[in-house]
Design a protein around this motif. Structure first.
Motif, short mmCIF file in Angstrom:
data_model
loop_
_atom_site.label_atom_id
_atom_site.label_comp_id
_atom_site.label_asym_id
_atom_site.label_seq_id
_atom_site.Cartn_x
_atom_site.Cartn_y
_atom_site.Cartn_z
N ASN A 304 0.83 -1.21 0.00
CA ASN A 304 0.00 0.00 0.00
C ASN A 304 0.87 1.25 0.00
O ASN A 304 2.09 1.17 0.05
CB ASN A 304 -0.92 -0.01 1.22
N LYS A 305 0.21 2.39 -0.03
CA LYS A 305 0.89 3.71 0.02
C LYS A 305 1.95 3.85 -1.09
O LYS A 305 3.07 4.28 -0.85
CB LYS A 305 1.55 3.93 1.38
N GLN A 306 1.56 3.45 -2.28
CA GLN A 306 2.46 3.58 -3.43
C GLN A 306 2.09 4.83 -4.24
O GLN A 306 0.97 5.34 -4.13
CB GLN A 306 2.32 2.35 -4.34
N ILE A 307 3.02 5.26 -5.06
CA ILE A 307 2.75 6.37 -5.98
C ILE A 307 3.02 5.85 -7.39
O ILE A 307 4.06 5.24 -7.64
CB ILE A 307 3.69 7.57 -5.70
N LEU A 308 2.05 6.07 -8.27
CA LEU A 308 2.28 5.74 -9.69
C LEU A 308 2.67 7.03 -10.39
O LEU A 308 1.90 7.99 -10.42
CB LEU A 308 1.01 5.14 -10.31
N LEU A 309 3.87 7.06 -10.92
CA LEU A 309 4.39 8.27 -11.54
C LEU A 309 4.70 7.98 -13.01
O LEU A 309 5.40 7.01 -13.31
CB LEU A 309 5.68 8.69 -10.80
N SER A 310 4.15 8.81 -13.91
CA SER A 310 4.47 8.65 -15.33
C SER A 310 5.28 9.85 -15.78
O SER A 310 4.93 10.99 -15.49
CB SER A 310 3.20 8.52 -16.16
N ILE A 311 6.33 9.57 -16.49
CA ILE A 311 7.29 10.61 -16.87
C ILE A 311 7.44 10.60 -18.39
O ILE A 311 7.72 9.55 -18.98
CB ILE A 311 8.67 10.31 -16.21
N CYS A 351 6.21 2.61 -10.27
CA CYS A 351 5.46 2.54 -9.03
C CYS A 351 6.50 2.71 -7.93
O CYS A 351 7.44 1.92 -7.83
CB CYS A 351 4.77 1.19 -8.93
N ILE A 352 6.36 3.78 -7.16
CA ILE A 352 7.42 4.09 -6.18
C ILE A 352 6.87 4.22 -4.77
O ILE A 352 5.68 4.41 -4.56
CB ILE A 352 8.17 5.40 -6.56
N GLU A 353 7.81 4.11 -3.82
CA GLU A 353 7.49 4.28 -2.42
C GLU A 353 8.33 5.44 -1.93
O GLU A 353 9.47 5.60 -2.36
CB GLU A 353 7.93 3.00 -1.70
N ASP A 354 7.79 6.22 -1.01
CA ASP A 354 8.47 7.43 -0.58
C ASP A 354 8.69 7.41 0.93
O ASP A 354 8.07 8.18 1.68
CB ASP A 354 7.59 8.63 -1.00
N PRO A 355 9.58 6.53 1.43
CA PRO A 355 9.68 6.35 2.89
C PRO A 355 10.15 7.60 3.63
O PRO A 355 9.88 7.74 4.81
CB PRO A 355 10.68 5.20 3.04
N TYR A 356 10.86 8.50 2.94
CA TYR A 356 11.39 9.67 3.64
C TYR A 356 10.67 10.97 3.25
O TYR A 356 11.21 12.06 3.38
CB TYR A 356 12.91 9.79 3.40
N VAL A 378 -1.84 4.71 -4.17
CA VAL A 378 -2.35 3.53 -4.89
C VAL A 378 -1.72 2.27 -4.26
O VAL A 378 -0.85 2.38 -3.41
CB VAL A 378 -2.02 3.61 -6.40
N SER A 379 -2.21 1.11 -4.66
CA SER A 379 -1.65 -0.14 -4.13
C SER A 379 -1.06 -0.97 -5.26
O SER A 379 -1.58 -0.96 -6.37
CB SER A 379 -2.74 -0.95 -3.44
#
Ligand code: ASP
Ligand code: MG
Length: 415
Positions: A304-311, A351-356, A378-379
């Motif tokens: 969970n707590k993912q980010i989908l980023l398109s570049i 799909c990235i995670e942003d722990p910091y 997103v998950s």
């Protein structure tokens, strides 16, 4: 030699500790090495103590007293008031207070390791004394003298040669030995820790160095399930699973075993049992070489707590190595964890995670060069050994933003 690991939930109160003694009596405890975590949620409580200390908060005394009261309540349930364990625990609390008075180092990671290690020291001292009292005689060892590490506090790297030498010198023949999970020490005897939830890994280190015949991790679930019961209603117990398969599951987000646990066991072909401390008669799951998965079923994991980023490039030129390497440099710089990558001619999705909590800064930097679109929160849902039925079920239940498929795994990013 067998190694048993009991985690925080299995030693959270007097009743659970009595249950550990019962398990040892029925399983046998000659030539057993016990690795134990801090009781219940004590590691979190110690983390708060460290925060309070470093921020000079008035809460420090209260937070320490809460930890003391928690352990004292267990001690009163298990021992007569005159038992020497009370004094031993009091002395260890005194060590903590003395550290706070004398310490001049304000490095968070260093202070953290000097203090948080007491969670495991208390739990093992108490359990060792209790077992001795009930006739299960045992020897207590300080893991900081055995598991040797570098000085990467909070995420220390194990010196395998030094560690194995220390552990192999112990007299384990026909004995019950007890030591701590999660903690180690430098060559100068400074306390270190191996990363949160690291007790499984400690148990694997002991098993490796002792050439153990097996490692058993006792948990509050029946074994390794094909899906996390917190998120899935119907789950199935896996009787057998290979080292490789459990690593794959851990990689995709299964949290049943700390991923670092597997490699040392696989290297020496030491079977790993995951069994329930609630129903110790059940055989649970065995993780070994060989059979990938039995029963043969689909396995679900979720992050969970993912980010989908398109570049995409601003001039609609192709997304090529040069751009991608620039983007990854920025990910490293902002400590972003990448869990899935999909590339097309002019755009690149991750799909990235942003722990910091660095995403805002990363976004600003990336948008100087690229056109960005993103979905927050997103998950990432992964299915190993999927079937068409699984796929249809996911598609009918969720809004799927992206799909990626290999021969054994299908992954969905869902809202
Ligand atoms: N007590 C430590 C933690 O809670 C290590 C462990 O339980 O594995 O992270
Ligand atoms: Mg724990």
């Amino acid at each position: 030699m067998k190694v048993f690991k009991f985690g925080g939930a299995s030693v959270k109160d007097a009743k659970s500790i009595i249950n550990v003694a019962k398990i040892l009596k029925s399983e046998g405890y000659s030539a057993v090495f016990l690795v134990i975590s801090a009781m219940g949620k004590m590691t979190n409580a110690f983390e708060e103590v460290v925060q309070s200390y470093l921020s000079n908060s008035k809460d420090l005394a209260i937070k320490l007293a809460d930890i003391k009261n928690y352990h004292d309540a267990i001690l009163y349930d298990l021992f007569e008031k005159s038992h020497p364990i009370f004094n031993e625990i009091n002395l260890m609390f005194l060590e903590i207070s003395q550290f706070f008075i004398q310490n001049k180092n304000s490095n968070y990671d260093y202070v953290y390791d000097q203090i948080v290690c007491y969670g495991e020291l208390f739990s093992t001292k108490i359990i060792s004394s209790y077992l001795n009292k009930t006739g299960i005689s045992n020897s207590w060892y300080d893991a900081r003298q055995l598991i040797k590490t570098n000085t990467d506090f909070r995420n220390a790297v194990v010196d395998w040669d030094g560690t194995c030498q220390n552990i192999q010198q112990l007299n384990t023949t026909n004995n019950l030995c007890i030591s701590q999970g999660f903690i180690g020490g430098t060559s100068n005897s400074i306390s270190t820790t191996l990363g949160r939830e690291g007790s499984d890994y400690s148990a694997a280190i002991f098993a490796y160095c002792l050439n153990a015949e097996s490692l058993t991790i006792w948990k509050d679930v029946p074994g390794v399930l094909n899906a996390d019961p917190r998120y899935f209603k119907k789950t199935e117990l896996l009787n057998q699973i290979s080292y490789r398969e459990i690593l794959e599951m851990a990689f995709y987000g299964a949290s049943v075993i700390h991923p670092k646990t597997i490699k040392p066991l696989e290297n020496k072909n030491i079977p790993l049992h995951v069994r329930s401390f609630v129903n110790p008669k059940e055989s649970g799951t065995i993780i070994t070489k060989g059979i990938t998965i039995s029963p043969s079923t689909s396995c679900y994991t979720i992050k969970n707590k993912q980010i989908l980023l398109s570049i995409a490039t601003k001039d609609f030129s192709f997304m090529i190595e040069h751009n991608i390497s620039h983007i990854f440099q920025l990910f490293t710089e902002y400590k972003i964890k990448v869990n899935l990558i999909q590339n097309s001619a002019i755009s690149f999705s991750v799909c990235i995670e942003d722990p910091y909590t660095q995403f805002k800064h990363l976004y600003k930097k990336l948008s100087e060069h690229y056109i960005l679109t993103f979905n927050l929160d997103v998950s990432l849902l992964s299915i190993r050994h999927f079937t068409t039925k699984n796929i249809k079920a996911i598609q009918s239940k969720h809004k799927v933003l992206l799909t990626q498929q290999t021969s054994k795994t299908i992954q969905f990013i869902v809202n």
